[in-house]
Design a protein around this motif. Sequence first.
Motif, PDB file in Angstrom:
ATOM      1  N   ALA A 112      -3.252  -2.057  -7.823  1.00 41.09           N
ATOM      2  CA  ALA A 112      -4.537  -1.466  -7.437  1.00 41.09           C
ATOM      3  C   ALA A 112      -4.528  -1.094  -5.953  1.00 41.09           C
ATOM      4  O   ALA A 112      -4.976  -0.014  -5.559  1.00 41.09           O
ATOM      5  CB  ALA A 112      -5.675  -2.431  -7.753  1.00 41.09           C
ATOM      6  N   MET A 113      -3.992  -1.990  -5.116  1.00 41.06           N
ATOM      7  CA  MET A 113      -3.915  -1.699  -3.678  1.00 41.06           C
ATOM      8  C   MET A 113      -3.048  -0.477  -3.413  1.00 41.06           C
ATOM      9  O   MET A 113      -3.393   0.389  -2.604  1.00 41.06           O
ATOM     10  CB  MET A 113      -3.284  -2.885  -2.940  1.00 41.06           C
ATOM     11  CG  MET A 113      -4.250  -3.983  -2.617  1.00 41.06           C
ATOM     12  SD  MET A 113      -3.365  -5.257  -1.671  1.00 41.06           S
ATOM     13  CE  MET A 113      -3.914  -6.684  -2.560  1.00 41.06           C
ATOM     14  N   ALA A 114      -1.896  -0.430  -4.086  1.00 42.06           N
ATOM     15  CA  ALA A 114      -0.980   0.695  -3.896  1.00 42.06           C
ATOM     16  C   ALA A 114      -1.673   2.002  -4.277  1.00 42.06           C
ATOM     17  O   ALA A 114      -1.550   3.016  -3.588  1.00 42.06           O
ATOM     18  CB  ALA A 114       0.279   0.507  -4.741  1.00 42.06           C
ATOM     19  N   ALA A 174      -2.398   5.168  -1.924  1.00 42.89           N
ATOM     20  CA  ALA A 174      -1.838   6.461  -2.317  1.00 42.89           C
ATOM     21  C   ALA A 174      -2.918   7.546  -2.306  1.00 42.89           C
ATOM     22  O   ALA A 174      -2.707   8.653  -1.824  1.00 42.89           O
ATOM     23  CB  ALA A 174      -1.202   6.364  -3.704  1.00 42.89           C
ATOM     24  N   ARG A 175      -4.085   7.212  -2.820  1.00 37.29           N
ATOM     25  CA  ARG A 175      -5.153   8.202  -2.958  1.00 37.29           C
ATOM     26  C   ARG A 175      -5.938   8.415  -1.670  1.00 37.29           C
ATOM     27  O   ARG A 175      -6.282   9.539  -1.334  1.00 37.29           O
ATOM     28  CB  ARG A 175      -6.135   7.729  -4.044  1.00 37.29           C
ATOM     29  CG  ARG A 175      -5.585   7.791  -5.440  1.00 37.29           C
ATOM     30  CD  ARG A 175      -5.918   9.120  -6.086  1.00 37.29           C
ATOM     31  NE  ARG A 175      -7.363   9.290  -6.267  1.00 37.29           N
ATOM     32  CZ  ARG A 175      -8.016  10.432  -6.073  1.00 37.29           C
ATOM     33  NH1 ARG A 175      -7.369  11.490  -5.671  1.00 37.29           N
ATOM     34  NH2 ARG A 175      -9.320  10.505  -6.272  1.00 37.29           N
ATOM     35  N   PHE A 176      -6.248   7.307  -0.988  1.00 38.74           N
ATOM     36  CA  PHE A 176      -7.228   7.393   0.108  1.00 38.74           C
ATOM     37  C   PHE A 176      -6.715   6.846   1.440  1.00 38.74           C
ATOM     38  O   PHE A 176      -7.414   6.905   2.436  1.00 38.74           O
ATOM     39  CB  PHE A 176      -8.500   6.618  -0.271  1.00 38.74           C
ATOM     40  CG  PHE A 176      -9.055   6.950  -1.620  1.00 38.74           C
ATOM     41  CD1 PHE A 176      -9.557   8.230  -1.866  1.00 38.74           C
ATOM     42  CD2 PHE A 176      -9.074   6.010  -2.644  1.00 38.74           C
ATOM     43  CE1 PHE A 176     -10.076   8.551  -3.117  1.00 38.74           C
ATOM     44  CE2 PHE A 176      -9.587   6.327  -3.900  1.00 38.74           C
ATOM     45  CZ  PHE A 176     -10.089   7.595  -4.139  1.00 38.74           C
ATOM     46  N   GLY A 177      -5.536   6.272   1.462  1.00 33.11           N
ATOM     47  CA  GLY A 177      -5.056   5.589   2.667  1.00 33.11           C
ATOM     48  C   GLY A 177      -3.771   6.178   3.218  1.00 33.11           C
ATOM     49  O   GLY A 177      -3.608   7.408   3.282  1.00 33.11           O
ATOM     50  N   ALA A 178      -2.833   5.302   3.558  1.00 36.18           N
ATOM     51  CA  ALA A 178      -1.608   5.709   4.256  1.00 36.18           C
ATOM     52  C   ALA A 178      -0.675   6.546   3.390  1.00 36.18           C
ATOM     53  O   ALA A 178       0.306   7.095   3.895  1.00 36.18           O
ATOM     54  CB  ALA A 178      -0.879   4.463   4.757  1.00 36.18           C
ATOM     55  N   ILE A 207       4.738   1.921   2.343  1.00 35.22           N
ATOM     56  CA  ILE A 207       3.514   1.447   2.994  1.00 35.22           C
ATOM     57  C   ILE A 207       3.579  -0.073   3.030  1.00 35.22           C
ATOM     58  O   ILE A 207       3.798  -0.718   2.002  1.00 35.22           O
ATOM     59  CB  ILE A 207       2.263   1.912   2.227  1.00 35.22           C
ATOM     60  CG1 ILE A 207       2.231   3.442   2.189  1.00 35.22           C
ATOM     61  CG2 ILE A 207       0.997   1.355   2.864  1.00 35.22           C
ATOM     62  CD1 ILE A 207       1.169   4.007   1.284  1.00 35.22           C
ATOM     63  N   VAL A 208       3.429  -0.620   4.205  1.00 37.12           N
ATOM     64  CA  VAL A 208       3.468  -2.073   4.365  1.00 37.12           C
ATOM     65  C   VAL A 208       2.051  -2.558   4.656  1.00 37.12           C
ATOM     66  O   VAL A 208       1.424  -2.131   5.629  1.00 37.12           O
ATOM     67  CB  VAL A 208       4.432  -2.479   5.507  1.00 37.12           C
ATOM     68  CG1 VAL A 208       4.397  -3.989   5.731  1.00 37.12           C
ATOM     69  CG2 VAL A 208       5.856  -2.019   5.191  1.00 37.12           C
ATOM     70  N   GLY A 209       1.549  -3.428   3.787  1.00 35.33           N
ATOM     71  CA  GLY A 209       0.210  -3.978   3.969  1.00 35.33           C
ATOM     72  C   GLY A 209       0.228  -5.487   3.806  1.00 35.33           C
ATOM     73  O   GLY A 209       1.280  -6.115   3.902  1.00 35.33           O
ATOM     74  N   GLY A 210      -0.934  -6.055   3.521  1.00 31.62           N
ATOM     75  CA  GLY A 210      -1.019  -7.502   3.347  1.00 31.62           C
ATOM     76  C   GLY A 210      -1.320  -8.207   4.663  1.00 31.62           C
ATOM     77  O   GLY A 210      -1.257  -7.602   5.740  1.00 31.62           O
ATOM     78  N   GLY A 211      -1.654  -9.483   4.573  1.00 35.93           N
ATOM     79  CA  GLY A 211      -2.089 -10.266   5.736  1.00 35.93           C
ATOM     80  C   GLY A 211      -1.100 -10.236   6.894  1.00 35.93           C
ATOM     81  O   GLY A 211      -1.494 -10.150   8.064  1.00 35.93           O
ATOM     82  N   ALA A 241      -0.416   0.034   6.022  1.00 40.83           N
ATOM     83  CA  ALA A 241      -1.560   0.291   5.142  1.00 40.83           C
ATOM     84  C   ALA A 241      -2.801   0.553   5.995  1.00 40.83           C
ATOM     85  O   ALA A 241      -2.911   0.043   7.117  1.00 40.83           O
ATOM     86  CB  ALA A 241      -1.781  -0.894   4.224  1.00 40.83           C
ATOM     87  N   GLU A 242      -3.721   1.343   5.458  1.00 39.07           N
ATOM     88  CA  GLU A 242      -4.906   1.726   6.243  1.00 39.07           C
ATOM     89  C   GLU A 242      -6.211   1.130   5.727  1.00 39.07           C
ATOM     90  O   GLU A 242      -7.199   1.096   6.429  1.00 39.07           O
ATOM     91  CB  GLU A 242      -5.051   3.262   6.241  1.00 39.07           C
ATOM     92  CG  GLU A 242      -3.956   3.955   7.024  1.00 39.07           C
ATOM     93  CD  GLU A 242      -4.038   5.478   6.920  1.00 39.07           C
ATOM     94  OE1 GLU A 242      -4.978   5.990   6.272  1.00 39.07           O
ATOM     95  OE2 GLU A 242      -3.139   6.132   7.484  1.00 39.07           O
TER      96      GLU A 242
END
Length: 310
Positions: free
Chosen positions: A108-110, A114-118, A254-258, A292-293
């Motif tokens: 879901a995050m990815a 993909a759609r709205f972020g980075a 895209i690298v995200g997470g805490g 990630a944005e």
Amino acid sequence: MLTIGVDIGGTKVAAGVVDENGAIVENALRPTPADRPDLVAETVADVVKELSRGKDIEAVGVGAAGFVDETRSIVRFAPNLAWREEPLQKKITELIGLPVVVENDANAMAWAEARFGAGRGESHLVCVTVGTGIGGGIVIDGHLYRGRWGMGAELGHMQVVPEGRLCGCGNLGCWEQYASGNALVRETREIVANQPERATTLLALAGETIEGEEVTEAARQGDEAALAAFASMADWLAQGLADLAAILDPGRFIVGGGVSRAADLFIDRTRETFARVLTGRGHRPVADIRLAELGASAGLVGAADLARRR
Ligand SMILES: [Zn+2]
């Protein structure tokens, strides 16, 4: 038309009404009944009903950490909530009377990124969520890739070290044992145990036990042990991304997470190492590695958008 996205975490259930541009119109939070996993569906229904009041809601997307089956309805196994073959979609649908889609939280995050972020504008993406472990989501040709049985993109469990560190999944040497937040802390503790003289700043900051926040703070203050642990994490992260590039050839990672909140301490080195170890280097474009944005709301935004496209 609006949809609702719900992100079931280990401690809280975060929900939001999301429009077609990925914007959160309204949101709400509930504590996760973690000791009563059978009550999670009721908690989700409760928060959805609150958010639906006075609005025309088309569908609900629910993101949960765990293995979700290919029909996006059953959580086969969830490490945090002791779910086994949980028919989550059916339970929630019965309670709220709206179409429900269940999705793995990292997928879901990815999708949201993909759609709205980075990931905007790139059709081939791999999203890596670096937190206590490593989650992943893969978008190929603009579509979320789930695998044959919905179990795809469990990137954290690629084996990177034969006979390596024991992973929570039961296998040895998984990537998340070397390139996650937990790995960072573990690596730091090992360095400190062997060479305490390199960790004077860290030892002054930390009490009895060294935790992630202290490693980050010590690294910012130039602590040698903490910086060495970040360098190790950066290199392992890069190696895993290079392996994924060898298989999937994405245009962007895209690298995200805490852990990405401390990206200033590892992302440049990750990019450098990635470019150095990438197979076919010099004869191929080098994929971007971006942060990630969308932050912590990515899971619910992605779940809501997937529900819209069900
Ligand atoms: Zn594992």
